[in-house]
Scaffold this motif. Structure first.
Motif, mmCIF file in Angstrom:
data_model
loop_
_atom_site.group_PDB
_atom_site.id
_atom_site.type_symbol
_atom_site.label_atom_id
_atom_site.label_comp_id
_atom_site.label_asym_id
_atom_site.label_seq_id
_atom_site.Cartn_x
_atom_site.Cartn_y
_atom_site.Cartn_z
ATOM 1 N N SER A 53 -79.396 -50.433 15.510
ATOM 2 C CA SER A 53 -78.157 -49.996 14.147
ATOM 3 C C SER A 53 -79.370 -49.798 13.012
ATOM 4 O O SER A 53 -80.371 -50.333 12.835
ATOM 5 C CB SER A 53 -77.499 -50.574 14.037
ATOM 6 O OG SER A 53 -78.573 -52.264 13.768
ATOM 7 N N SER A 54 -78.659 -49.078 12.332
ATOM 8 C CA SER A 54 -79.544 -48.818 10.656
ATOM 9 C C SER A 54 -78.494 -48.662 10.101
ATOM 10 O O SER A 54 -77.760 -48.251 9.656
ATOM 11 C CB SER A 54 -80.266 -47.081 11.412
ATOM 12 O OG SER A 54 -81.248 -47.408 12.568
ATOM 13 N N GLU A 77 -73.844 -48.404 7.770
ATOM 14 C CA GLU A 77 -74.656 -48.924 9.142
ATOM 15 C C GLU A 77 -74.225 -47.072 10.098
ATOM 16 O O GLU A 77 -73.165 -46.967 9.974
ATOM 17 C CB GLU A 77 -73.528 -50.518 9.059
ATOM 18 C CG GLU A 77 -74.585 -50.763 10.893
ATOM 19 C CD GLU A 77 -74.316 -51.879 11.125
ATOM 20 O OE1 GLU A 77 -74.787 -52.689 11.987
ATOM 21 O OE2 GLU A 77 -73.484 -52.989 10.339
ATOM 22 N N SER A 103 -79.926 -43.870 15.678
ATOM 23 C CA SER A 103 -79.758 -44.706 14.503
ATOM 24 C C SER A 103 -80.154 -44.281 13.119
ATOM 25 O O SER A 103 -78.973 -43.876 12.066
ATOM 26 C CB SER A 103 -79.512 -46.384 14.155
ATOM 27 O OG SER A 103 -80.509 -46.723 14.779
ATOM 28 N N GLU A 104 -81.708 -44.429 13.266
ATOM 29 C CA GLU A 104 -82.085 -43.743 11.890
ATOM 30 C C GLU A 104 -82.746 -42.778 11.524
ATOM 31 O O GLU A 104 -82.476 -42.732 10.471
ATOM 32 C CB GLU A 104 -83.723 -44.332 11.854
ATOM 33 C CG GLU A 104 -84.690 -43.651 13.051
ATOM 34 C CD GLU A 104 -84.465 -44.533 14.706
ATOM 35 O OE1 GLU A 104 -85.736 -44.847 15.719
ATOM 36 O OE2 GLU A 104 -82.842 -44.937 15.120
ATOM 37 N N ILE A 135 -84.819 -46.876 4.484
ATOM 38 C CA ILE A 135 -83.301 -47.167 5.624
ATOM 39 C C ILE A 135 -84.374 -48.188 6.401
ATOM 40 O O ILE A 135 -85.712 -49.055 6.379
ATOM 41 C CB ILE A 135 -83.997 -46.425 6.903
ATOM 42 C CG1 ILE A 135 -83.330 -44.813 6.317
ATOM 43 C CG2 ILE A 135 -83.175 -46.703 7.859
ATOM 44 C CD1 ILE A 135 -83.998 -43.753 6.839
ATOM 45 N N LYS A 165 -83.883 -51.011 10.085
ATOM 46 C CA LYS A 165 -83.671 -50.490 10.929
ATOM 47 C C LYS A 165 -83.835 -51.560 12.153
ATOM 48 O O LYS A 165 -84.610 -52.637 11.673
ATOM 49 C CB LYS A 165 -84.423 -49.964 12.473
ATOM 50 C CG LYS A 165 -84.256 -49.452 13.966
ATOM 51 C CD LYS A 165 -84.459 -47.782 14.448
ATOM 52 C CE LYS A 165 -83.991 -48.708 15.645
ATOM 53 N NZ LYS A 165 -84.190 -47.393 16.562
ATOM 54 N N VAL A 198 -89.136 -48.131 15.169
ATOM 55 C CA VAL A 198 -88.704 -47.052 14.869
ATOM 56 C C VAL A 198 -89.371 -46.908 16.744
ATOM 57 O O VAL A 198 -90.757 -47.281 16.755
ATOM 58 C CB VAL A 198 -89.198 -46.444 13.691
ATOM 59 C CG1 VAL A 198 -90.735 -46.835 13.693
ATOM 60 C CG2 VAL A 198 -89.081 -44.902 14.208
ATOM 61 N N MET A 253 -89.397 -46.798 5.290
ATOM 62 C CA MET A 253 -88.183 -47.650 6.783
ATOM 63 C C MET A 253 -89.158 -49.088 7.425
ATOM 64 O O MET A 253 -89.774 -49.443 7.393
ATOM 65 C CB MET A 253 -88.557 -46.858 8.007
ATOM 66 C CG MET A 253 -87.703 -46.695 9.160
ATOM 67 S SD MET A 253 -88.074 -46.079 10.687
ATOM 68 C CE MET A 253 -86.725 -45.362 9.996
ATOM 69 N N ASP A 276 -88.911 -51.228 10.199
ATOM 70 C CA ASP A 276 -87.997 -51.542 11.714
ATOM 71 C C ASP A 276 -88.177 -53.227 11.819
ATOM 72 O O ASP A 276 -88.442 -54.107 11.168
ATOM 73 C CB ASP A 276 -88.835 -50.651 12.724
ATOM 74 C CG ASP A 276 -90.157 -50.902 12.403
ATOM 75 O OD1 ASP A 276 -90.239 -52.101 12.350
ATOM 76 O OD2 ASP A 276 -90.493 -50.636 13.730
ATOM 77 N N SER A 302 -81.483 -47.473 21.368
ATOM 78 C CA SER A 302 -81.839 -46.896 20.097
ATOM 79 C C SER A 302 -80.502 -46.670 19.171
ATOM 80 O O SER A 302 -80.279 -46.187 18.527
ATOM 81 C CB SER A 302 -82.972 -45.560 20.745
ATOM 82 O OG SER A 302 -83.949 -46.531 20.307
#
Length: 675
Positions: free
Chosen positions: A531-532, A542, A596-597, A616, A618, A622, A643, A645, A675
């Motif tokens: 999920s991101s 989300e 999701s990202e 973002i 996650k 990633v 981002m 992760d 993912s």
């Protein structure tokens, strides 16, 4: 300190009176000076101590007791001196002894409190109702069961009936796990107030006896807000977050602690989104948060990447002139770092007057997740210059920074210096960091040898780091061996199955992929869905692969198609080799597109103005395909994309990533269904 001293210590500035007038000082004047001038000044305290000895007031227990109280101030960090003065007092009464008991706890010396009580007994100094609560707390801290039971018998013997004594005794017994004894104390004759009932409920919940706590809560003759707060915190501690929320909703009256309790409950369960929603509701109901509740909310902001809410809290702190102590300052540093604003972390760190080890750790950890290994190491050196000793957590952060930057030599040198230079024995976490460091650099054999040389038996985290390295570098032989070791060690960990499956898939061993997945199914193992999240306009959005619940999903998919077209013009080609399914190429490309990202990124491009930085967060790593795509997207749309992760930060700008592709080329890629 000599009891015959009559002169002021040399080099000290005298107080407002002269030495000639000291012999005429009354008891009241001496006490006034002690309380007003000496509580935070050791120099003045020593001066007045000399005067007390000279004037004979030391024989007065009220004066000598107050003197001990001043020496016992934790600010001076010299409790041994207070004990030395106490030992010089002739036949100290209960007032003096109670001061030493309290000072023992305040200075982190609970055993001294128990010793002091033994002196009281020998001196026939009769204890009072203020004596035993402190002693019960000391026993709870030290785990002194035998002494605690004896103190309880003395309470009964002396006929002391007081709610403070009873509540402290209940807390002591439950800290030992002696719930029945605690309940008997509650039911004893004498004063029993709501605080005692609350202590018993808290004890039941701490010992996992939830039904007993519920029954007691239901039959309480009187409840206060604290009773409800105790139940909410206790249920949450037992993992019953829904029951805790139901109680919270049923409360007719809430105080700031009630809100803080349910927010803490959600955070401890990892429900950061729900915690932030409660905080927003708290604001809507015009409840002003107190400083002690803000670190928890900042933790939620940090984990969600909710920068706007985090900045609002920082602004709220400034508007209300709250002191940024070590706890609040550390939370702010951590929040800004995890929200991608390392510059703001630095600003808070530099402005803090008092920094604890945890504060330095937060700053070093922030540098680590942003790939600033050199600066993390420099901060470790500066920490040593400031005469502050690093701890286990410090080295985990620095070693992780070395791993993500590929600094093998520096990382190994740091591990070797832990015991020699800093006197810290490396633990499993540190060994795991070094295995990860060697593995990421492709030194699989060296990582194996390192594991063999360890003085402790490797745990799942150690083998997991090696399995990651095998997946990255395509070492099927070692990866297969380690993978099955891990499935035996952690049969419920879905990530282990995913990594082994990925290793087989990358080697084209589809029968083995099927075997691993069948084993997962037979054992009932569910994968963690990727999920991101993106925080916009004070709301957390989300996204999950295949989840079309977001109200703007149609527009998101339209934007995704547009993004893909522009990427293809730039020469982008989906990296289908990371998809661990034996399916057609077209299906693999579709699956990659719906990560999701990428959904979160498309949403951000729709909802923000040109040039706005996109943040973002996650929950997994990633993947290589998204990493490559995001670099190009940052260039095509002239956007900075930050981002976070599961492990670190990636700052995409002008077609480049802050990780310098070290992580991208050596990532432990999750399989497509994660993912």
């Amino acid at each position: 300190m000599s009891t015959t001293a009559t002169n002021f210590p040399s080099g000290l500035k005298p107080l407002e009176f002269s030495t000639e007038s000291t012999s005429k000082l009354s008891q009241k004047k001496v006490l006034d000076i002690l309380n007003k001038k000496c509580f935070n000044s050791l120099q003045h305290l020593r001066q007045v101590h000399s005067i007390i000895l000279r004037t004979g007031h030391f024989q007065d227990h009220y004066v000598s007791g107050t003197l001990v109280k001043c020496y016992a101030n934790p600010h001076f960090n010299n409790f041994a001196l207070a004990i030395k003065v106490f030992d010089q007092i002739p036949r100290p009464n209960v007032f003096v002894c109670n001061i030493v008991l309290k000072g023992s706890l305040e200075n982190g010396e609970p055993h001294e409190a128990i010793s002091c009580y033994q002196k009281m007994v020998l001196l026939n100094s009769k204890p009072n109702k203020f004596t035993y609560p402190t002693l019960f707390k000391a026993c709870a801290i030290t785990g002194s069961v035998k002494e605690g039971i004896q103190f309880h018998s003395h309470v009964v013997k002396h006929g002391l009936s007081d709610g403070h004594i009873k509540s402290a005794g209940i807390q002591m017994y439950t800290s030992f796990g002696l719930v029945k004894e605690a309940r008997r104390m509650l039911d004893e004759r004498g004063e029993t107030d709501v605080v005692c009932w609350n202590a018993m409920i808290d004890g039941y919940l701490k010992c996992g006896e939830v039904e007993e706590a519920k029954d007691l809560f239901g039959c309480m003759p009187y409840r206060n807000v604290g009773s409800w707060n105790t139940m909410i915190s206790g249920l949450a501690r037992c993992g019953m977050i829904e029951s805790a929320r139901t109680l919270f909703n049923d409360m007719e009256e809430r105080d700031e602690i009630s809100w803080s309790a349910i927010i803490d409950a959600y955070i401890k369960q990892g429900c950061f989104k729900e915690a932030l929603e409660v905080f927003h509701k708290m604001q809507r109901e015009k409840v002003k948060p107190k400083p002690y509740s803000l670190p928890s909310v900042l933790t939620a902001c940090a984990n969600l990447g909710a920068l706007d809410q985090g900045r609002w809290i920082h602004s709220y702190v400034k508007r209300n002139s709250f002191q940024v102590n070590a706890v609040l300052g550390t939370a702010l540093i951590d929040m800004y770092a995890k929200c991608g604003r390392l510059d703001m972390s630095w600003e808070v760190f530099e402005k803090m007057r008092v920094k604890e080890v945890s504060t330095w750790n937060a700053m070093i950890g922030g540098l680590s997740i942003h790939g600033r290994a050199e600066e993390a190491i420099e901060l470790l050196k500066k920490m040593q210059e400031e005469k502050l000793k690093p701890n286990d957590v410090t080295f985990v952060s620095v070693l992780n920074a070395c791993a993500h930057a590929g600094m093998v030599e520096s990382g190994v040198a740091l591990l070797n210096s832990m015991n020699r230079v800093y006197g810290i024995e490396p633990k499993m976490e540190h060994f795991g960091c070094v295995v990860d460091l060697l593995g990421r650099a492709g030194l699989i054999k060296e990582a194996e040898k390192f594991i063999e040389s360890m003085t402790v038996k490797p745990n799942a985290a150690i083998w997991g780091a090696l399995l990651n390295a095998c997946r990255v570098h395509g070492n099927v032989e070692v990866g297969e061996k380690v993978g099955w070791i891990l499935l035996d060690m952690e049969p419920r960990n879905s990530g282990r199955y995913a990594l082994l499956s990925n290793i087989y898939a990358k080697a084209g061993r589809w029968d083995d992929v099927t075997r691993v997945r069948k084993l997962m199914k037979d054992r009932g193992i569910k994968t963690i869905p990727g999920s991101s999240m993106m925080n916009l306009d004070g709301r957390v959005h989300e996204f999950k692969m295949g989840d079309g619940s977001h109200p703007e999903m149609k527009s998101i998919y339209v934007m995704l198609e547009s993004i893909m077209e522009k990427l293809q013009i730039k020469g982008y080609s989906p990296n289908t080799s990371i998809v661990s399914f034996d399916i057609e190429e077209e299906e693999k490309e579709t699956a990659l597109k719906q990560h999701s990202e990428k959904l979160a990124l498309a949403f951000g491009l729709i909802r923000t103005e040109a040039g706005t930085t996109l943040h973002i967060v996650k929950n997994l790593r990633v993947c290589e395909d998204c990493h490559s795509a995001f670099k190009l997207i940052s260039q095509i749309y002239s956007r900075e994309i930050i981002m976070r992760d599961r492990v670190r930060y990636h700052h995409f700008r002008n077609g480049m990533c802050s990780c310098r592709d070290f992580c991208a080329n050596r990532l432990v890629y999750q399989s497509i269904y994660l993912s």
